[in-house]
Design a protein around this motif. Sequence first.
Motif, PDB file in Angstrom:
ATOM      1  N   GLY A 230     -25.878  55.999 -42.466  1.00 26.50           N
ATOM      2  CA  GLY A 230     -25.683  56.683 -43.743  1.00 26.50           C
ATOM      3  C   GLY A 230     -25.312  58.132 -43.509  1.00 26.50           C
ATOM      4  N   ILE A 231     -24.366  58.631 -44.268  1.00 24.80           N
ATOM      5  CA  ILE A 231     -23.911  60.015 -44.133  1.00 24.80           C
ATOM      6  C   ILE A 231     -24.064  60.703 -45.477  1.00 24.80           C
ATOM      7  N   ILE A 232     -24.774  61.807 -45.498  1.00 26.51           N
ATOM      8  CA  ILE A 232     -24.906  62.625 -46.700  1.00 26.51           C
ATOM      9  C   ILE A 232     -24.059  63.869 -46.498  1.00 26.51           C
ATOM     10  N   THR A 233     -23.103  64.097 -47.370  1.00 32.56           N
ATOM     11  CA  THR A 233     -22.175  65.197 -47.153  1.00 32.56           C
ATOM     12  C   THR A 233     -21.652  65.728 -48.477  1.00 32.56           C
ATOM     13  N   SER A 234     -20.916  66.818 -48.421  1.00 26.28           N
ATOM     14  CA  SER A 234     -20.330  67.430 -49.611  1.00 26.28           C
ATOM     15  C   SER A 234     -19.158  68.295 -49.182  1.00 26.28           C
ATOM     16  N   GLY A 235     -18.369  68.734 -50.166  1.00 23.48           N
ATOM     17  CA  GLY A 235     -17.261  69.617 -49.863  1.00 23.48           C
ATOM     18  C   GLY A 235     -16.248  68.989 -48.924  1.00 23.48           C
ATOM     19  N   VAL A 236     -15.597  69.841 -48.120  1.00 27.19           N
ATOM     20  CA  VAL A 236     -14.544  69.343 -47.231  1.00 27.19           C
ATOM     21  C   VAL A 236     -15.108  68.418 -46.159  1.00 27.19           C
ATOM     22  N   ALA A 237     -16.393  68.557 -45.829  1.00 29.54           N
ATOM     23  CA  ALA A 237     -17.000  67.666 -44.838  1.00 29.54           C
ATOM     24  C   ALA A 237     -16.952  66.217 -45.302  1.00 29.54           C
ATOM     25  N   TYR A 238     -16.973  65.997 -46.604  1.00 29.12           N
ATOM     26  CA  TYR A 238     -16.835  64.645 -47.146  1.00 29.12           C
ATOM     27  C   TYR A 238     -15.480  64.054 -46.758  1.00 29.12           C
ATOM     28  N   GLN A 239     -14.430  64.859 -46.871  1.00 30.74           N
ATOM     29  CA  GLN A 239     -13.103  64.375 -46.509  1.00 30.74           C
ATOM     30  C   GLN A 239     -13.009  64.077 -45.021  1.00 30.74           C
ATOM     31  N   TYR A 240     -13.600  64.934 -44.203  1.00 28.94           N
ATOM     32  CA  TYR A 240     -13.579  64.702 -42.758  1.00 28.94           C
ATOM     33  C   TYR A 240     -14.350  63.435 -42.404  1.00 28.94           C
ATOM     34  N   ALA A 241     -15.490  63.219 -43.061  1.00 32.18           N
ATOM     35  CA  ALA A 241     -16.298  62.033 -42.779  1.00 32.18           C
ATOM     36  C   ALA A 241     -15.537  60.759 -43.163  1.00 32.18           C
ATOM     37  N   ARG A 242     -14.875  60.788 -44.303  1.00 37.49           N
ATOM     38  CA  ARG A 242     -14.090  59.618 -44.732  1.00 37.49           C
ATOM     39  C   ARG A 242     -13.006  59.292 -43.707  1.00 37.49           C
ATOM     40  N   GLU A 243     -12.344  60.315 -43.225  1.00 40.58           N
ATOM     41  CA  GLU A 243     -11.268  60.088 -42.265  1.00 40.58           C
ATOM     42  C   GLU A 243     -11.828  59.609 -40.920  1.00 40.58           C
ATOM     43  N   ALA A 244     -12.909  60.232 -40.466  1.00 38.89           N
ATOM     44  CA  ALA A 244     -13.485  59.888 -39.165  1.00 38.89           C
ATOM     45  C   ALA A 244     -14.015  58.461 -39.132  1.00 38.89           C
ATOM     46  N   PHE A 245     -14.526  57.978 -40.268  1.00 36.37           N
ATOM     47  CA  PHE A 245     -15.115  56.643 -40.312  1.00 36.37           C
ATOM     48  C   PHE A 245     -14.172  55.603 -40.913  1.00 36.37           C
ATOM     49  N   GLY A 246     -12.886  55.949 -40.984  1.00 35.53           N
ATOM     50  CA  GLY A 246     -11.894  54.962 -41.360  1.00 35.53           C
ATOM     51  C   GLY A 246     -11.941  54.514 -42.790  1.00 35.53           C
ATOM     52  N   MET A 247     -12.374  55.385 -43.706  1.00 34.05           N
ATOM     53  CA  MET A 247     -12.469  54.992 -45.111  1.00 34.05           C
ATOM     54  C   MET A 247     -11.177  55.267 -45.873  1.00 34.05           C
ATOM     55  N   TYR A 248     -10.192  55.885 -45.192  1.00 32.03           N
ATOM     56  CA  TYR A 248      -8.863  55.979 -45.770  1.00 32.03           C
ATOM     57  C   TYR A 248      -8.041  54.800 -45.269  1.00 32.03           C
ATOM     58  N   PRO A 249      -7.236  54.172 -46.123  1.00 34.57           N
ATOM     59  CA  PRO A 249      -6.456  53.022 -45.684  1.00 34.57           C
ATOM     60  C   PRO A 249      -5.445  53.370 -44.602  1.00 34.57           C
ATOM     61  N   ILE A 250      -4.940  54.599 -44.640  1.00 35.84           N
ATOM     62  CA  ILE A 250      -3.994  55.041 -43.620  1.00 35.84           C
ATOM     63  C   ILE A 250      -4.052  56.560 -43.570  1.00 35.84           C
ATOM     64  N   SER A 251      -4.022  57.117 -42.386  1.00 35.11           N
ATOM     65  CA  SER A 251      -4.199  58.562 -42.248  1.00 35.11           C
ATOM     66  C   SER A 251      -2.950  59.304 -42.697  1.00 35.11           C
TER      67      SER A 251
END
Length: 263
Positions: A230-251
Amino acid sequence: MKRLMLGNEAVARGAYEAGVTVAAAYPGTPSTEITENIAKYDEIYAEWSPNEKVALEVAIGASVAGARSICAMKHVGLNVAADPLFTASYTGVNGGLVIMVADDPGMHSSQNEQDSRFYARSSKVPMLEPSDSQECKDYVRQAFEISEKYDCPVIVRLSTRIAHSQSIVELSEKVDYKLKDYVKNPGKYVMMPAMARKRHVEVEKRMSLLKEDSNTSSLNKIEWGNKDVGIITSGVAYQYAREAFGMYPISSWAWFILFLINL
């Protein structure tokens, strides 16, 4: 209607939609475009102040008089504005008061780094951290509601990547905000020691309510992925976490490469 907006531009739109009357700021990247864009709305009085302390005092004065007001600065400016910030936490507000602070991790345009979240904690005021332009607009509107509900200033913290990134924003109509009446109340607004001690009790009550309500706030979101971590985050760190853990369909890089291939 939807528009592509900088985070700072979306903050200005949020201020307009919230019915802000007064905006004051001292320019400093990455926060400068907030007030530059607010100034485009004829319904809002906007000014560059001599420094951040004066900008916040102008906004506090407008708030006490019954208007919704906003001020903006970069992280080092919050040091300059710290004196009125801590006192405004005790006096509370009349019209909503929002303080925009843009931190600059990595020092892209600053002489040092600073995490303004510690100012929110030490001054005992709530802070919101949007993660894209849509949230910049929405969180500013919500910040005014929180400010008036809990009788306190609210800090909205940006960072360079949020302030200067663009994303789609869905626009809304301006609320019909009526100026509140000013009620003379030295016990609330004049922070001599005898009054300040009594207001300190109110500050602690407010913090307890904020802590309780923050757990059920609609601003909290859960996005389920692999439930092993589980990751608790906010702000731009949320975007980095999504990208790092593959939650975007394509970078974004992959989209760029595909675009070049198509060319």
